[in-house]
Design a protein around this motif. Structure first.
Motif, mmCIF file in Angstrom:
data_model
loop_
_atom_site.group_PDB
_atom_site.id
_atom_site.type_symbol
_atom_site.label_atom_id
_atom_site.label_comp_id
_atom_site.label_asym_id
_atom_site.label_seq_id
_atom_site.Cartn_x
_atom_site.Cartn_y
_atom_site.Cartn_z
ATOM 1 N N GLN A 176 32.669 38.879 39.856
ATOM 2 C CA GLN A 176 33.409 39.909 39.108
ATOM 3 C C GLN A 176 33.173 41.292 39.706
ATOM 4 O O GLN A 176 34.106 42.079 39.886
ATOM 5 C CB GLN A 176 32.988 39.894 37.647
ATOM 6 N N GLU A 177 31.920 41.583 40.040
ATOM 7 C CA GLU A 177 31.569 42.896 40.573
ATOM 8 C C GLU A 177 32.107 43.112 41.982
ATOM 9 O O GLU A 177 32.538 44.215 42.332
ATOM 10 C CB GLU A 177 30.050 43.063 40.569
ATOM 11 N N GLU A 178 32.077 42.078 42.803
ATOM 12 C CA GLU A 178 32.462 42.228 44.204
ATOM 13 C C GLU A 178 33.966 42.102 44.433
ATOM 14 O O GLU A 178 34.522 42.762 45.311
ATOM 15 C CB GLU A 178 31.725 41.200 45.069
ATOM 16 N N LEU A 179 34.626 41.238 43.658
ATOM 17 C CA LEU A 179 36.029 40.937 43.937
ATOM 18 C C LEU A 179 36.974 41.198 42.776
ATOM 19 O O LEU A 179 38.188 41.195 42.949
ATOM 20 C CB LEU A 179 36.159 39.469 44.371
ATOM 21 N N GLY A 180 36.412 41.393 41.592
ATOM 22 C CA GLY A 180 37.253 41.648 40.430
ATOM 23 C C GLY A 180 37.359 40.436 39.527
ATOM 24 O O GLY A 180 37.234 39.291 39.974
ATOM 25 N N GLU A 181 37.606 40.686 38.257
ATOM 26 C CA GLU A 181 37.666 39.624 37.251
ATOM 27 C C GLU A 181 38.748 38.592 37.561
ATOM 28 O O GLU A 181 38.636 37.423 37.196
ATOM 29 C CB GLU A 181 37.908 40.251 35.870
ATOM 30 N N ARG A 182 39.769 39.017 38.253
ATOM 31 C CA ARG A 182 40.884 38.126 38.607
ATOM 32 C C ARG A 182 40.419 36.898 39.382
ATOM 33 O O ARG A 182 41.028 35.834 39.301
ATOM 34 C CB ARG A 182 41.899 38.914 39.429
ATOM 35 N N TYR A 183 39.342 37.054 40.156
ATOM 36 C CA TYR A 183 38.893 35.965 41.020
ATOM 37 C C TYR A 183 37.706 35.184 40.448
ATOM 38 O O TYR A 183 37.117 34.363 41.141
ATOM 39 C CB TYR A 183 38.564 36.510 42.413
ATOM 40 N N CYS A 184 37.391 35.440 39.197
ATOM 41 C CA CYS A 184 36.359 34.648 38.546
ATOM 42 C C CYS A 184 36.877 33.234 38.290
ATOM 43 O O CYS A 184 38.088 33.010 38.178
ATOM 44 C CB CYS A 184 35.931 35.296 37.227
ATOM 45 N N ALA A 185 35.965 32.291 38.174
ATOM 46 C CA ALA A 185 36.329 30.891 37.950
ATOM 47 C C ALA A 185 37.049 30.727 36.610
ATOM 48 O O ALA A 185 36.788 31.489 35.661
ATOM 49 C CB ALA A 185 35.076 30.025 37.975
#
Length: 274
Positions: A176-185
């Motif tokens: 979430q911190e590195e890539l954004g919530e969009r890319y969370c599982a």
């Protein structure tokens, strides 16, 4: 070491396999080199284990041809080096391999991709058409595990249920911190609007200190026959870690070396940092 050039292994598989499923060559090229991480009695047994966890089989040769045309290894390696510097993590080998189409339904809960992490290496299984940032999210999650294992020295047969869910939660917080919530599982959203407090009492609280990952897989991944919701342990770990980070106004990098018991109490709001 970073990204091992497993795309070269795949090129050799296609070249010498002559477009046919070839188990002997498959074992030699893809399984034997991984024994350093797994130490199974035989390559055949290790292959069966990896196939159960999502790795492609000799029958997937057409998808092998597709994945080696991609530039996954280049930008995954760049991201690994970035994370290694950011988290001051260890230099471990990362093996990027094709995921099996036969496991597509099972892999859906984890975004169509799967990873296995150890203190001394990572194995990633991805579909041949994975999007760039989905791959980076998987690598971020799994490398966070490696960094935490470097500090905790936990093993599969000693790790507690509590440490397991905190480790999963912190890793996804890192995504979430590195890539954004969009890319969370996908499992991070499963119960966002429907979380039930009774699940903690019924399934989680009394098993927090149970040891041995295989002994609490039912609560980690869910179990329909026991009426345990899918990916319940994973989701709860993420819930605790995000709450703890918000209350402390901190991030996964700072929490990386924090004992699971403290994160659990902070996540519940039962303890303040001094």
């Amino acid at each position: 070491m970073a990204l091992i050039q497993t795309n070269k292994w795949m090129e050799r598989y296609i070249q010498y396999g002559k477009n046919q499923a070839n188990r002997e060559l498959y074992l030699k090229l893809f399984i034997s080199p991984l024994q350093a991480l797994f130490s199974y009695p035989s390559d055949g047994e290790l292959a069966n284990y990896l196939n159960r966890n999502g790795m492609f089989t000799p029958d997937d040769i057409e998808d092998v041809k597709m994945i080696i045309e991609q530039d996954y290894w280049s930008y995954a390696n760049e991201h690994f080096l970035y994370l290694k510097k950011r988290w001051n993590g260890p230099n471990v080998p990362v093996y990027l391999l094709l995921a099996s189409k036969k496991k597509a339904r099972e892999l859906a809960n984890v975004g169509g991709k799967m990873g296995l992490s150890f203190a001394d290496g990572i194995v990633l299984f991805i579909q041949s058409d994975i999007e760039r940032f989905d791959l980076l999210a998987l690598l971020t999650h799994e490398y966070h595990h490696v960094c935490r294992l470097t500090h905790t020295n936990e093993k599969e047969n000693t790790i507690t249920f509590l440490e397991s869910i905190i480790m999963e939660g912190l890793a996804e917080l890192g995504v979430q911190e590195e890539l954004g919530e969009r890319y969370c599982a996908p499992w991070t959203e499963l119960y966002k609007e429907t979380w039930k407090k009774i699940w903690e009492e019924r399934f989680i609280t009394e098993r927090l200190m149970q040891t041995g990952r295989k002994n609490y897989k039912d609560i980690l991944y869910g179990h329909s026959k026991k009426n345990i919701p899918p990916m319940l342990g994973y989701y709860y770990g993420y819930l605790l870690c995000t709450r703890a980070a918000e209350r402390l106004q901190t991030n996964t990098q700072e929490l990386l070396t924090t004992p699971a018991e403290k994160i659990y109490k902070w996540g519940l709001g039962e303890e303040k940092r001094v």
